[in-house]
Write a protein that holds these residues in place. Structure first.
Motif, PDB file in Angstrom:
ATOM      1  N   LEU B  92       0.843  -1.192   0.000  1.00 28.47           N
ATOM      2  CA  LEU B  92       0.000   0.000   0.000  1.00 28.47           C
ATOM      3  C   LEU B  92       0.876   1.239   0.000  1.00 28.47           C
ATOM      4  N   MET B  94       0.473   5.132   0.390  1.00 24.80           N
ATOM      5  CA  MET B  94      -0.580   6.073   0.786  1.00 24.80           C
ATOM      6  C   MET B  94      -0.021   7.473   1.017  1.00 24.80           C
ATOM      7  N   SER B  98      -3.268  10.636   4.739  1.00 21.31           N
ATOM      8  CA  SER B  98      -4.402   9.714   4.614  1.00 21.31           C
ATOM      9  C   SER B  98      -5.041   9.457   5.970  1.00 21.31           C
ATOM     10  N   SER B  99      -6.341   9.152   5.931  1.00 22.54           N
ATOM     11  CA  SER B  99      -7.054   8.837   7.171  1.00 22.54           C
ATOM     12  C   SER B  99      -6.995   7.339   7.443  1.00 22.54           C
ATOM     13  N   VAL B 100      -7.139   6.983   8.709  1.00 26.25           N
ATOM     14  CA  VAL B 100      -7.225   5.576   9.079  1.00 26.25           C
ATOM     15  C   VAL B 100      -8.463   4.950   8.418  1.00 26.25           C
ATOM     16  N   ALA B 103      -7.551   3.456   5.095  1.00 25.91           N
ATOM     17  CA  ALA B 103      -6.870   2.160   5.235  1.00 25.91           C
ATOM     18  C   ALA B 103      -7.874   1.077   5.635  1.00 25.91           C
ATOM     19  N   ASP B 104      -8.763   1.406   6.565  1.00 29.91           N
ATOM     20  CA  ASP B 104      -9.778   0.433   6.999  1.00 29.91           C
ATOM     21  C   ASP B 104     -10.670   0.014   5.837  1.00 29.91           C
ATOM     22  N   LEU B 107      -8.851  -2.268   3.397  1.00 29.16           N
ATOM     23  CA  LEU B 107      -8.676  -3.598   3.975  1.00 29.16           C
ATOM     24  C   LEU B 107      -9.991  -4.384   3.963  1.00 29.16           C
ATOM     25  N   ARG B 111     -10.568  -7.898   2.255  1.00 24.84           N
ATOM     26  CA  ARG B 111     -11.030  -9.046   3.039  1.00 24.84           C
ATOM     27  C   ARG B 111     -12.304  -9.655   2.455  1.00 24.84           C
ATOM     28  N   ILE B 126       3.788  -1.149   3.702  1.00 26.53           N
ATOM     29  CA  ILE B 126       3.093   0.140   3.715  1.00 26.53           C
ATOM     30  C   ILE B 126       4.129   1.214   3.508  1.00 26.53           C
TER      31      ILE B 126
END
Lengths: 297, 297
Positions: B92, B94, B98-100, B103-104, B107, B111, B126
């Motif tokens: 990744l 980024m 970038s905001s969490v 990333a969430d 992911l 998934r 990362i």
């Protein structure tokens, strides 16, 4: 919340907690390589590293050296687990107006490392990108008895590094040799309890060994081999991109290692977790330090 | 010379010519996956795909769908070789701020595909990058007798596609299901002579089968299944990102396939190489066309 608030390793931890794997995965996210059950004797090792222009190299850097580094960084992860690199996939993101010479240079650099270590470049992807981006994913093989991970350090272990540390950013980071030969010598002749490659600085990568092993560390500051390229001793502690091996062996195995001619230096000992990370200077003065070094966010 | 002068496939060809591999590599650069000798019964399949913001998705696209696509694109390559995807590494890149949540979201999307198809996300990298960049490398497994490549098409083969083609850019490219189930049905029940996934447009990917097989093709224009999302019939021929399967079987096997309920459509035949690529319209009128479609350069 910004990623910077969580940090690179906080983010990896967050991802690790959410991802489930099946029984074939011996070790997933959180080490230098993923470890996959392969057959009765061996594991497969898998790792990927992304290099981005302006972060891991500069536009003015020679394409040959950039390609070489992309392949070497992933090979260094395979070395850190005690394995032999075998197959590489290369994803190249290139600006639209790139020259064929750029692509040729990158490939020649990659081939240089691939040839030296018997790595097969078997595929990948080419995409348009705004800045030059290289991602090399590598698959290796390791005998089960030779596997080295971050989490196996034990109280009393002797801690060693290969080569010398610090100042890599002034040249070595584009020219380093991944320590495959050295790692294979270690794991085939000694019982290596824990190992990592130093990519983000000695103290930060030591922090990974401490965390995964549930251990503390005492470092003898005067013993840490400082590279000629380093301008201050601190660079050997905190500066990234050394790509040397950091590993621990029992007292008995460590003493045996010291009788060999290898370029390995004893720098400290594994202690109780509660003791944290301490540096002891030449006069025997202790100070507590924090694992810290390079981070992307 | 600019890469654009050589073209994406010219560049891949150039790289392929310079890279040597050892005996363990059954098929290196130049198919949907690399094929590695694994054991007596099976091959390992390896593939990597890089997605870049502004090229493969837009900043406004939902992170969940972007992550999903990154995993699905690589899984589609494994499907095209007849295999089952097993392990994924995710790199990744980024932007710093970038905001969490980004990333969430990425992911969760990855998934979603991983869970559906039994893929283990085992690691990756990362990095900071100027634009969001995702590179997923995937390892799969295929029984030797089930392996399908681009180069096996034979004169007389019937040519099929799964699903419908065209207009993917208006939504499907972020939501498609990699055709793993369909591919596994095909390779376990039929002798598939050649297969590829349509990522750059029907005619361009057909061009890869023709080139690797040393074959020509006659396509029945009226038979090509056009997606509802397509605005013009040409989109089914030239627009990329369908991620459907394009494959050929002998007359006997193809006739047997037509008696099943699968969502596969007969669209043409493999002919002599000298006949090139011809489209036959509803009135029986032939015209010669060139393999063409999406290219990065």
């Amino acid at each position: 919340m910004r990623i910077a608030a969580l940090g690179e390793f906080g983010l990896i931890e967050r991802i690790k907690r959410r991802v489930k794997t099946d029984r074939s995965v011996f070790k997933g996210i959180g080490d230098d390589c993923a470890v996959i059950r392969f057959n009765a004797d061996k594991y497969l090792l898998m790792t990927a590293d992304m290099l981005v222009e302006g972060v891991d190299f500069l536009r003015k850097d020679e394409p040959f050296l950039v390609g070489r580094k992309a392949m070497a960084v992933s090979a260094s992860d395979i070395a850190a687990c005690g394995g032999l690199p075998r197959y590489a996939l290369v994803s190249l993101g290139m600006p639209k107006r790139s020259s064929v010479g750029l692509a040729d240079g990158l490939l020649e650099g990659m081939r240089d490392i691939a040839r030296k270590f018997g790595i097969n470049i078997v595929g990948g992807d080419i995409s348009r990108a705004h800045r030059l981006t290289l991602d090399v994913s590598m698959t290796g093989v390791v005998e089960k008895r030779c596997l080295a991970l971050r989490g196996g350090a034990r109280k009393g272990d002797m801690l060693f590094v290969s080569g010398a540390l610090g100042g890599s950013i002034r040249g070595k980071h584009l020219k380093f040799t991944p320590r495959i030969k050295e790692a294979r010598f270690l794991v085939t002749h000694f019982k290596v309890n824990s190992m990592i490659d130093i990519s983000d600085g000695l103290l930060q990568d030591l922090g990974h060994i401490m965390k995964e092993s549930g251990a503390g560390v005492v470092l003898y500051e005067e013993l840490i081999p400082v590279s000629k390229a380093a301008r201050r001793r601190e660079e050997a502690l905190y500066m990234g991109e050394d790509f040397e091996l950091l590993f621990s062996l029992s007292q008995k195995e460590g003493t045996r290692l010291q009788r060999t001619n290898g370029n390995f230096t004893f720098i400290g000992n594994i202690v109780e977790k509660a003791e944290g990370l301490r540096l002891i200077d030449a006069r025997g003065k202790k100070r507590e330090v924090k694992p810290a070094g390079f981070t992307h966010f």
